[in-house]
Enzyme design. Structure first.
Site, PDB file in Angstrom:
ATOM      1  N   GLY A  49      52.064  27.990  49.175  1.00  0.00           N
ATOM      2  CA  GLY A  49      52.829  26.920  49.024  1.00  0.00           C
ATOM      3  C   GLY A  49      53.966  26.834  50.302  1.00  0.00           C
ATOM      4  N   GLU A 109      46.087  32.193  48.103  1.00  0.00           N
ATOM      5  CA  GLU A 109      45.647  31.745  46.714  1.00  0.00           C
ATOM      6  C   GLU A 109      44.499  32.371  45.882  1.00  0.00           C
ATOM      7  OE1 GLU A 109      46.752  29.887  48.980  1.00  0.00           O
ATOM      8  OE2 GLU A 109      48.294  28.371  48.259  1.00  0.00           O
ATOM      9  N   GLU A 116      51.904  25.457  53.028  1.00  0.00           N
ATOM     10  CA  GLU A 116      51.894  23.881  52.781  1.00  0.00           C
ATOM     11  C   GLU A 116      53.057  23.224  53.061  1.00  0.00           C
ATOM     12  OE1 GLU A 116      50.334  25.029  48.786  1.00  0.00           O
ATOM     13  OE2 GLU A 116      48.662  23.935  49.324  1.00  0.00           O
ATOM     14  N   ALA A 145      54.189  29.188  46.057  1.00  0.00           N
ATOM     15  CA  ALA A 145      54.584  28.871  44.795  1.00  0.00           C
ATOM     16  C   ALA A 145      55.169  30.162  44.058  1.00  0.00           C
ATOM     17  CB  ALA A 145      53.434  28.315  43.943  1.00  0.00           C
TER      18      ALA A 145
HETATM   19  N1  CAA Z   1      56.357  34.114  43.799  1.00  0.00           N
HETATM   20  C1  CAA Z   1      57.318  34.953  43.143  1.00  0.00           C
HETATM   21  N2  CAA Z   1      57.824  35.965  43.610  1.00  0.00           N
HETATM   22  C2  CAA Z   1      57.476  36.453  44.839  1.00  0.00           C
HETATM   23  C3  CAA Z   1      56.450  35.597  45.463  1.00  0.00           C
HETATM   24  C4  CAA Z   1      55.948  34.634  44.927  1.00  0.00           C
HETATM   25  N3  CAA Z   1      54.945  33.699  45.748  1.00  0.00           N
HETATM   26  N4  CAA Z   1      56.354  36.335  46.533  1.00  0.00           N
HETATM   27  C5  CAA Z   1      57.016  37.376  46.636  1.00  0.00           C
HETATM   28  N5  CAA Z   1      57.869  37.488  45.493  1.00  0.00           N
HETATM   29  C6  CAA Z   1      58.850  38.453  44.911  1.00  0.00           C
HETATM   30  C7  CAA Z   1      58.012  39.656  44.645  1.00  0.00           C
HETATM   31  O1  CAA Z   1      57.826  39.627  43.543  1.00  0.00           O
HETATM   32  C8  CAA Z   1      59.153  40.616  44.746  1.00  0.00           C
HETATM   33  O2  CAA Z   1      60.162  40.441  43.736  1.00  0.00           O
HETATM   34  P1  CAA Z   1      60.693  41.912  42.845  1.00  0.00           P
HETATM   35  O3  CAA Z   1      61.398  42.923  43.958  1.00  0.00           O
HETATM   36  O4  CAA Z   1      61.322  41.510  41.861  1.00  0.00           O
HETATM   37  O5  CAA Z   1      59.295  42.598  42.546  1.00  0.00           O
HETATM   38  C9  CAA Z   1      59.962  40.202  46.015  1.00  0.00           C
HETATM   39  O6  CAA Z   1      59.512  38.743  46.225  1.00  0.00           O
HETATM   40  C10 CAA Z   1      59.437  40.815  47.426  1.00  0.00           C
HETATM   41  O7  CAA Z   1      58.169  40.685  47.351  1.00  0.00           O
HETATM   42  P2  CAA Z   1      57.030  42.352  47.444  1.00  0.00           P
HETATM   43  O8  CAA Z   1      58.022  43.362  47.261  1.00  0.00           O
HETATM   44  O9  CAA Z   1      55.495  41.821  47.201  1.00  0.00           O
HETATM   45  O10 CAA Z   1      57.288  42.355  49.553  1.00  0.00           O
HETATM   46  P3  CAA Z   1      56.212  42.646  50.379  1.00  0.00           P
HETATM   47  O11 CAA Z   1      56.949  42.808  51.659  1.00  0.00           O
HETATM   48  O12 CAA Z   1      55.628  44.001  49.782  1.00  0.00           O
HETATM   49  O13 CAA Z   1      55.046  41.634  50.618  1.00  0.00           O
HETATM   50  C11 CAA Z   1      54.352  39.450  50.600  1.00  0.00           C
HETATM   51  C12 CAA Z   1      55.588  40.337  50.948  1.00  0.00           C
HETATM   52  C13 CAA Z   1      52.936  39.811  51.550  1.00  0.00           C
HETATM   53  C14 CAA Z   1      54.880  37.973  50.955  1.00  0.00           C
HETATM   54  C15 CAA Z   1      53.894  39.555  48.984  1.00  0.00           C
HETATM   55  O14 CAA Z   1      55.031  39.335  48.316  1.00  0.00           O
HETATM   56  C16 CAA Z   1      53.019  38.610  48.425  1.00  0.00           C
HETATM   57  O15 CAA Z   1      51.593  38.657  48.743  1.00  0.00           O
HETATM   58  N6  CAA Z   1      53.544  37.443  47.962  1.00  0.00           N
HETATM   59  C17 CAA Z   1      52.580  36.529  47.220  1.00  0.00           C
HETATM   60  C18 CAA Z   1      51.975  35.309  48.280  1.00  0.00           C
HETATM   61  C19 CAA Z   1      50.986  34.525  47.609  1.00  0.00           C
HETATM   62  O16 CAA Z   1      50.230  34.871  46.810  1.00  0.00           O
HETATM   63  N7  CAA Z   1      51.420  33.308  47.472  1.00  0.00           N
HETATM   64  C20 CAA Z   1      50.918  32.098  46.961  1.00  0.00           C
HETATM   65  C21 CAA Z   1      51.347  31.610  45.933  1.00  0.00           C
HETATM   66  S1  CAA Z   1      50.419  30.428  44.962  1.00  0.00           S
HETATM   67  C22 CAA Z   1      50.622  29.139  45.725  1.00  0.00           C
HETATM   68  O17 CAA Z   1      51.389  29.063  46.641  1.00  0.00           O
HETATM   69  C23 CAA Z   1      49.971  27.882  45.084  1.00  0.00           C
HETATM   70  C24 CAA Z   1      49.976  26.480  45.637  1.00  0.00           C
HETATM   71  O18 CAA Z   1      49.391  26.279  46.594  1.00  0.00           O
HETATM   72  C25 CAA Z   1      51.074  25.681  45.667  1.00  0.00           C
END
Ligand code: CAA
Length: 260
Positions: free
Chosen positions: A111, A134, A114, A68
């Site tokens: 997501g 999450e 998912e 998400a």
């Molecule tokens: N939402 C919004 N932006 C996101 C994102 C997300 N889920 N995942 C990555 N991005 C963005 C980052 O903010 C970053 O943007 P900026 O350069 O503008 O800051 C860009 O994508 C690249 O991300 P990273 O710099 O963090 O890249 P990385 O290679 O160091 O790490 C990653 C990659 C491990 C995927 C890390 O980005 C991460 O942990 N992302 C979040 C994953 C997460 O927690 N997902 C669950 C979301 S909640 C959910 O999904 C609820 C549901 O069940 C529906």
């Protein structure tokens, strides 16, 4: 040719197959409302289009989808989450009645994982990583992750993923049944398309019935699942494609399925 929406790219129909590419590389394909809404709209119209027999969904070589959109989600309070339009978009994706095949390279998290579980068949590049992180945000999976994951990979691995937030590799995902095949990353989309094109040649009513009945196994008793299977099996006896399939076998020729 690719048709450009805001957050996805949609291909022309090729051999009965439509390909949707998640296209927010700057945000790791985070599934904001706009993206889910576009995807649900495309699937709704694909469901109505007889020329489309299967859909492939993919991301890019580094990321399928990182979940998400956390930035969008941050603005929602409990009432906002309660009334979140994404719930309806997810429901429409889940109800897509034709085969949905995912080609996954890189991260499929939250997501994104998912969405993988909404697909009927999953092909993963060997660089894919799956996870439900999450818990690190103080929340839990909210698009079916707790329920579909447990039914897919079993209790222990589902608990491990959801409670620890750790990721698993493509090979582990295959061992646990989340993925059916692992390829080199350059081949995953091609392999998904190959399967989709093959399915596109099969009798569409039987394909649709098979998907419906198989998915019911997630949520029903063996007895009522078998009863539904029997009804679908009986219904297919009334189709022209069933007669054609059997006749072609007898006459040692290729069947010509018409979807009737
Ligand atoms: N939402 C919004 N932006 C996101 C994102 C997300 N889920 N995942 C990555 N991005 C963005 C980052 O903010 C970053 O943007 P900026 O350069 O503008 O800051 C860009 O994508 C690249 O991300 P990273 O710099 O963090 O890249 P990385 O290679 O160091 O790490 C990653 C990659 C491990 C995927 C890390 O980005 C991460 O942990 N992302 C979040 C994953 C997460 O927690 N997902 C669950 C979301 S909640 C959910 O999904 C609820 C549901 O069940 C529906």
């Amino acid at each position: 040719m690719q048709h450009e929406y805001q957050d996805i790219l949609v291909s022309d129909i090729v051999s009965g197959v439509l390909t949707i590419t998640l296209n927010r590389p700057e945000a790791y394909n985070a599934l904001r409302t706009q993206l889910l809404s576009e995807m649900a709209d495309v699937l709704d119209s694909a469901a109505q289009n007889d020329e489309i027999r299967a859909v492939v969904v993919t991301g890019n070589e580094k990321v399928f989808a990182a979940g998400a959109d956390i930035k969008e989600m941050a603005a929602l309070d409990a009432v906002g989450v309660l009334n979140d339009p994404r719930v309806g978009h997810w429901r429409r994706i889940a109800q897509f009645p034709k085969p949905l095949i995912a080609a996954v390279n890189g991260f499929a998290l939250g997501g994104g994982c998912e969405l993988v579980m909404h697909a009927d068949i999953v092909i993963a590049g060997d660089n894919a990583q799956f996870g439900q992180p999450e818990i690190n945000l103080g929340i839990i999976p909210g698009a079916g992750g707790t329920q579909r994951l447990l039914r897919t990979v079993g209790k222990s691995m589902a608990m491990q993923l959801v409670l620890s937030g750790e990721f698993i590799t493509a090979a582990q995902a295959r061992d646990f049944g989340l993925v059916s095949e692992v390829t080199i990353p350059e081949r995953s989309l091609e392999r998904a398309n190959e399967l989709a094109r093959k399915i596109a040649t099969k009798p569409p009513i039987a394909v649709r019935q098979a998907k419906e009945v198989l998915l019911k196994a997630y949520e029903t008793t063996l007895d009522s699942g078998l009863s539904l299977e029997r009804k679908a099996f009986t219904l297919l006896a009334a189709t022209e494609d069933r007669n054609e399939g059997i006749a072609a076998f007898m006459e040692k020729r290729k069947p010509n399925f018409t979807g009737k």
